[in-house]
Structure formats: C-alpha cells, structure tokens
Design an enzyme around this catalytic site. Structure first.
Site, mmCIF file in Angstrom:
data_model
loop_
_atom_site.group_PDB
_atom_site.id
_atom_site.type_symbol
_atom_site.label_atom_id
_atom_site.label_comp_id
_atom_site.label_asym_id
_atom_site.label_seq_id
_atom_site.Cartn_x
_atom_site.Cartn_y
_atom_site.Cartn_z
ATOM 1 N N ASP A 1 -11.073 2.774 4.382
ATOM 2 C CA ASP A 1 -11.459 1.343 4.084
ATOM 3 C C ASP A 1 -13.137 1.384 4.064
ATOM 4 O O ASP A 1 -13.669 0.263 3.889
ATOM 5 C CB ASP A 1 -10.774 0.592 5.152
ATOM 6 C CG ASP A 1 -10.345 -0.475 4.564
ATOM 7 O OD1 ASP A 1 -10.233 -0.904 3.340
ATOM 8 O OD2 ASP A 1 -9.730 -1.507 5.462
ATOM 9 N N GLN B 1 -4.982 -1.617 9.530
ATOM 10 C CA GLN B 1 -4.637 -3.101 8.672
ATOM 11 C C GLN B 1 -5.374 -4.168 9.746
ATOM 12 O O GLN B 1 -4.959 -4.344 10.808
ATOM 13 C CB GLN B 1 -3.084 -3.119 8.693
ATOM 14 C CG GLN B 1 -2.719 -4.065 7.873
ATOM 15 C CD GLN B 1 -3.332 -4.340 6.327
ATOM 16 O OE1 GLN B 1 -3.340 -3.122 5.812
ATOM 17 N NE2 GLN B 1 -3.776 -5.539 5.735
ATOM 18 N N LYS C 1 0.729 -1.382 -0.019
ATOM 19 C CA LYS C 1 0.145 0.194 0.199
ATOM 20 C C LYS C 1 0.751 1.403 0.136
ATOM 21 O O LYS C 1 0.338 2.382 -0.669
ATOM 22 C CB LYS C 1 -0.813 0.052 1.033
ATOM 23 C CG LYS C 1 -2.195 -0.772 0.952
ATOM 24 C CD LYS C 1 -2.746 -1.392 2.263
ATOM 25 C CE LYS C 1 -3.804 -2.548 1.948
ATOM 26 N NZ LYS C 1 -4.531 -2.955 3.429
#
Ligand code: NAD
Length: 302
Positions: free
Chosen positions: A120, A97, A53
């Site tokens: 997200d 994460q 990422k």
C-alpha cells in the site's frame, strides 16, 4: 460532454497486462505473486473492499491470503501476525485494511510491515522515498489517479493543481506525485478559508475530502479536469432518481460539474477500480524484485 476518465476500463487493460506478465514470469520462477490482506474487526465496507481485492488477485493469478482478526485483538498479536507475513516466502505484498477498530495503533502496525512487502506504500520509509523521488511502492489511490491522468493524456507540467484533503492515505501523497510531475500544487483541508476561491483557480482539481457531494459547479473553473476520490453510500437516496435504493456518490456533484469540466471521473467506475489495480501492480512489482525477474512495469508507477 466532458471526457470521462474511465477507471474501470483502464483497470481492465492493466489487469490484462499484469496477467500476461505473471504468465511469462511463471516460466522462470516456481511461485505466483502473493498478496496478504489483514482485516481487523467487522467494518462492513472493509469486508467488501477486501473481497474485491481477493477477487482481483484471483482474476490475474496472484495468490491472496486473507486474515480476518477480531476487533479486540491485542496490538502484540497483530504485530506477531505481521511478522509472520514478513517471513512468509509466498507473500510479496502485505496490506493492512484501513480503517482499524478504535484502540489499535495504526502507525505502529504500518511500521512493522517489511518495507519491501509494503503493498500500500504507506510505510514511513516508502513515503520518504516518494518525498525524495526515489523508486518504491506508491500509495495505491494517488498512484491510480496518476495512471488515469497519464493514460488520458491530461497535461500536468506547469498546470495549477488543487488537492482537497491532506490525509496520509490520499491527499498528501497525491500532492507529492503531482509536484513530481511538475504541476504547481496547493493542498486544501478542513481549515482552509474560502475553498471556492482556491478551487476555481485549478486546472486540475482532485477532491479527497470525504464529504458527500461537497463540490458543485461553482467550485470549478471552466475546462478544468476534476478527479473525485470520494466514495459514499447514500442510503434511501439515489443519484439516478430511484427511490429507497442505496446508491454511491463521490465528493463531487457529477451532473452539475460535468457541465463545466473538460474531463471528470465518475463514481463509481473512476478512482475506485484504479486503487485496486495499483495494489496489484505494487504486488507484481515486489514479486519481480523478490524473484529477480527483470521485466518492467515501471511506466505504471509514478
Ligand atoms: P480523511 O477523512 O482521512 O481525510 C479527509 C481530508 O479532507 C482531511 O485532510 C480534511 O482536512 C479534508 N476535508 C474534510 N472536509 C473538508 C472540507 N469541507 N473542505 C476542505 N477539506 C476538507 O479521508 P481519506 O482517507 O483521505 O479519504 C477521502 C475520501 O476518499 C473518502 O470519501 C474515502 O472513502 C475516499 N477514498 C476512496 C478511495 C478509492 O479507492 N476511491 C480510496 C481511499 C479513500
């Protein structure tokens, strides 16, 4: 041969578009988009995902701020860290994460992320917006699948879709997005009886069960589109015939299913790259909003 739904190629195309959007935006605002990634603990797969990422951010001109915190961090310290990122003006998107180490409460942490910086799309408010069909950041993996389907002109309206898996990360938002695109959606899960009977009826089969090579040709209707979300590292076995070499596979037996499907995603190179790209899209969208830029990327977001 079925149509290969190539996520890697599409991701590259979208990255180019994002790069040029950022370049144009920087003529009007002083700072680039910023993505903060919070990694907790030492899960090796997470280390690879976070590094990918950060590399993707660098390629297109997003500043990335990676924080790596120990697995025994207290919930209180983690909340404090998230609040700092919420207040940091350089940060447009925040990503926690997953998975988190045992003992850390995932939903409580996700709830602390400013919904305006939710890269997200997993904050309850943004999941609610998805449910209601209102604009907002969308969960990256299902949003990536939708972009891949749209780009390859796979029809959705009136189609019978089966989603295997009902997680908040993938299965549930996937089903909502397909419904919003007027597909008729059934969600299957680990307690579903007679999975084959169900999947055999699908014009579009999305598999996110997290079970290596679960779906063979017997599960798939001839001419169906098959999207494999699963990703697994098989140590000591190679799906391409090599010995003692770790290789990647999905939830779908690619070779076998390719003989009956009309379109299919490969693993790797299908859904994975699209997930990262949608994270970039979400971050750039948030940056635009935060900086009052008016150009649109809304065609990329379902
Ligand atoms: P999860 O474990 O949270 O959820 C799995 C879901 O599948 C559950 O709802 C479960 O009920 C269902 N399921 C399990 N076994 C089943 C079976 N035999 N039949 C029917 N349903 C079954 O997993 P997740 O987070 O949703 O991820 C699913 C897979 O997708 C994993 O392999 C994960 O690594 C992968 N993934 C990939 C990406 C990507 O970018 N490619 C992103 C997220 C997740």
């Amino acid at each position: 041969m079925p149509l290969r739904l190539d996520g890697k190629k599409l991701a590259e195309k979208i990255e180019k578009r994002l790069y040029s959007r950022i370049s144009v935006g920087l003529e009007h605002v002083r700072r680039p988009p910023g993505l903060a990634v919070l990694r907790i603990g030492d899960d090796p797969a997470s280390a690879v995902y976070v590094s990918n990422k950060a590399k993707a951010c660098k390629r297109i001109g997003i500043s990335s701020f990676v924080s790596h915190l120990p697995p025994d961090s207290s919930q209180e310290d983690l909340v404090k860290k998230i609040h700092q990122l919420n207040a940091d003006e350089r940060v447009d998107g925040i990503l926690l994460q997953l998975p988190l180490p045992k003992g850390i409460q995932e939903s409580a942490l996700l709830a602390e992320i400013d919904p305006e910086k939710d890269a997200d799309g997993l904050h309850a408010l943004n999941l609610g917006k998805l449910l209601k069909g209102e604009p907002g950041p969308r969960s990256c993996t299902p949003a990536g699948v939708m972009a891949l389907l749209a780009h390859n002109q796979i029809p959705l309206a009136g189609q019978r879709a089966v989603v295997v898996g009902r997680s908040i990360l993938v299965g549930q938002p996937m089903a909502l997005m397909l419904q919003a695109a007027n597909a008729t959606v059934t969600v299957a899960h680990s307690k579903t009886r007679d999975l084959v009977k169900l999947t055999k009826q699908a014009d579009l089969l999305i598999v996110a069960a997290g079970q290596p090579l679960l779906i063979g040709s017997e599960y798939v209707k001839s001419g169906a589109t098959v999207v494999d979300v699963g990703i697994h590292r098989l140590a000591g076995e190679s799906t391409t015939g090599g010995k003692n070499k770790a290789s990647l596979c999905g939830d779908v037996r690619f070779e076998e299913v390719s003989k009956v499907a009309s379109a299919i995603t490969p693993v790797p190179g299908g859904v994975g790259p699209m997930t990262v790209t949608m994270l970039l899209v979400n971050t750039v969208m948030r940056w635009q909003d935060h900086c009052g830029l008016s150009f649109s990327l809304s065609d990329l977001v379902p």
